[in-house]
Design an enzyme around this catalytic site. Structure first.
Site, PDB file in Angstrom:
ATOM      1  N   TYR A  90      38.001   2.088  33.104  1.00  0.00           N
ATOM      2  CA  TYR A  90      39.181   2.901  32.803  1.00  0.00           C
ATOM      3  C   TYR A  90      40.332   2.485  33.709  1.00  0.00           C
ATOM      4  O   TYR A  90      40.218   2.511  34.941  1.00  0.00           O
ATOM      5  CB  TYR A  90      38.854   4.378  32.998  1.00  0.00           C
ATOM      6  CG  TYR A  90      39.838   5.302  32.326  1.00  0.00           C
ATOM      7  CD1 TYR A  90      39.671   5.660  31.001  1.00  0.00           C
ATOM      8  CD2 TYR A  90      40.932   5.807  33.018  1.00  0.00           C
ATOM      9  CE1 TYR A  90      40.572   6.505  30.367  1.00  0.00           C
ATOM     10  CE2 TYR A  90      41.837   6.650  32.394  1.00  0.00           C
ATOM     11  CZ  TYR A  90      41.654   6.998  31.065  1.00  0.00           C
ATOM     12  OH  TYR A  90      42.551   7.829  30.450  1.00  0.00           O
ATOM     13  N   TYR A 150      46.855   2.313  25.255  1.00  0.00           N
ATOM     14  CA  TYR A 150      46.268   3.466  25.946  1.00  0.00           C
ATOM     15  C   TYR A 150      45.854   4.509  24.927  1.00  0.00           C
ATOM     16  O   TYR A 150      46.657   5.328  24.484  1.00  0.00           O
ATOM     17  CB  TYR A 150      47.276   4.050  26.941  1.00  0.00           C
ATOM     18  CG  TYR A 150      46.710   5.164  27.803  1.00  0.00           C
ATOM     19  CD1 TYR A 150      45.541   4.994  28.515  1.00  0.00           C
ATOM     20  CD2 TYR A 150      47.358   6.393  27.904  1.00  0.00           C
ATOM     21  CE1 TYR A 150      45.022   6.004  29.309  1.00  0.00           C
ATOM     22  CE2 TYR A 150      46.862   7.409  28.700  1.00  0.00           C
ATOM     23  CZ  TYR A 150      45.691   7.211  29.403  1.00  0.00           C
ATOM     24  OH  TYR A 150      45.177   8.212  30.194  1.00  0.00           O
TER      25      TYR A 150
END
Length: 397
Positions: free
Chosen positions: A300, A350
């Protein structure tokens, strides 16, 4: 706590799908979600009518019943949600597995859809920042607003600054992470930053946003959606593209769980480690694997510092050495741990981590635009505070 009763490889991801990633989709969140799910179902060769479970991120504007209606699903036997935000994706796969193994559903769709640039911009200060008085807003985070802490970027900048003070990490090390992700995006035509290479000079000369984080330390703002189809391993083997086995899923917080969504984690004794350290211990125990077994990772990366901290939390680098690991080529395609092979949040798009799961499946299938040869163990992390989740996918050999 060690995951007694977990069944490695009992379930699998059978289908993956995304929309295009852009700055202005011109479509509603529901339309994006529907398109991504239909793509995932088509990838699996499963009809929408066969879906009986839906799991979603708690921040998604698309509710499970909205999506069921759009897909023409007549009845659901399971639905759920998890969060906050980027913590959700791996945990959603865990929910899907739990639903399937407990007999509550047979085929579960997990998705994330957002207009993150043209709609709600998650990097911006909340509307409550303009209030003259805080309190009563049902969030602990609001009490940090009067002190000028308004955005996620500011919070992670404090973590980066502390890491630099304690361990001597450098801007160039953070820059190596941004550049590695951008390099991977050059091979991925679907990435927002495809065709826009990044050099260290570009990185260092970019404007400072929240010291020590510069423009390219921040993830993209993206309109788009991603989805996966989870079912039993036995059924997935008969699907159009086979099975990416779910070897393990884990969720965890650190001892003394912080309240709120984000800012209160700064009150911990140490802010140079995320809750991913606790997730890692549980994930390795459940999977029977360790850092040395991982062929490729999708870590992440809402900010470059987030990826750096996870290199240390998951045991790929010693405490304080994550920056050096990245700068020495450790996360490159030929490195010890190829990372974020589609470009990641820094350069592909994203989608709050769901696109990382899609890319992890591609690596297992051997279809990534930056394929790691012979990849059989693929790690995905979903890592911001106050808690984290992660999963491991393995090839069906």
């Amino acid at each position: 706590m060690s995951g007694t009763g977990w069944r490695p490889g009992a379930c699998a991801i059978a289908g993956i799908g995304t929309t295009d990633f852009s700055r202005d989709s011109g479509r509603s969140d529901l339309t994006l979600a529907t398109q991504a799910v239909l793509a995932a179902l088509d990838d699996a060769g499963i009809a929408a009518a066969e879906v009986d479970g839906i799991v979603r991120c708690d921040m998604d504007l698309v509710r499970h019943n909205d999506l069921a209606e759009a897909l023409g699903i007549r009845q659901l036997s399971y639905w759920g949600e998890c969060g906050p935000g980027g913590v959700a994706p791996s945990a959603l796969i865990g929910q899907a597995v739990g639903a399937i193994l407990s007999g509550q559903a047979d085929t579960v769709v997990a998705f994330r859809s957002l207009n993150g640039r043209s709609g709600r911009r998650y990097g911006a200060a909340p509307a409550s920042a303009a209030q003259q008085v805080v309190g009563g807003g049902a969030t602990y985070d609001e009490f940090f607003l009067p002190h000028g802490l308004l955005t996620a970027g500011q919070m992670f900048a404090l973590m980066a600054q502390r890491h630099m003070i304690e361990y001597g990490s450098t801007p160039e090390q953070l820059g190596s992470i941004a550049i590695a992700c951008r390099d991977r995006a050059q091979a991925n035509p679907a990435a927002q930053m495809h065709g826009r290479p990044l050099t260290m000079d570009d990185y260092l000369s970019a404007r400072m946003i929240s010291s020590p984080l510069r423009l390219y330390d921040y993830c993209l703002e993206t309109d788009g959606a991603a989805a996966v189809v989870v079912t039993s391993a036995a059924r997935a083997r008969d699907c159009r593209n086979g099975a990416a086995l779910i070897q393990a899923v884990a969720q965890a917080s650190l001892p003394g769980t912080q309240p709120g969504t984000m800012f209160p984690v700064l009150m911990r004794d140490s802010i140079t480690s995320l809750s991913s350290r606790a997730v890692a211990e549980l994930l390795w125990a459940r999977s029977g694997l360790g850092p040395a077994d991982v062929d490729v990772a999708q870590l992440y990366d809402c900010f470059t510092i987030t990826l750096l901290l996870q290199l240390e939390d998951y045991g790929f680098a010693k405490r304080g050495e994550g920056g050096a690991f990245a700068a020495d080529g450790g996360i490159g395609l030929d490195g010890l741990l190829p990372c974020n092979t589609s470009g990641g949040h820094l350069s592909e798009g994203y989608i709050h981590g769901m696109n990382h799961i899609v890319e992890a499946v591609r690596q297992i299938r051997g279809t990534s635009s930056a394929q790691v040869p012979g990849a059989e163990v693929s790690l995905v992390t979903s890592a911001p505070p106050p808690a984290s989740s992660a999963l491991i996918l393995t090839a069906d050999r």
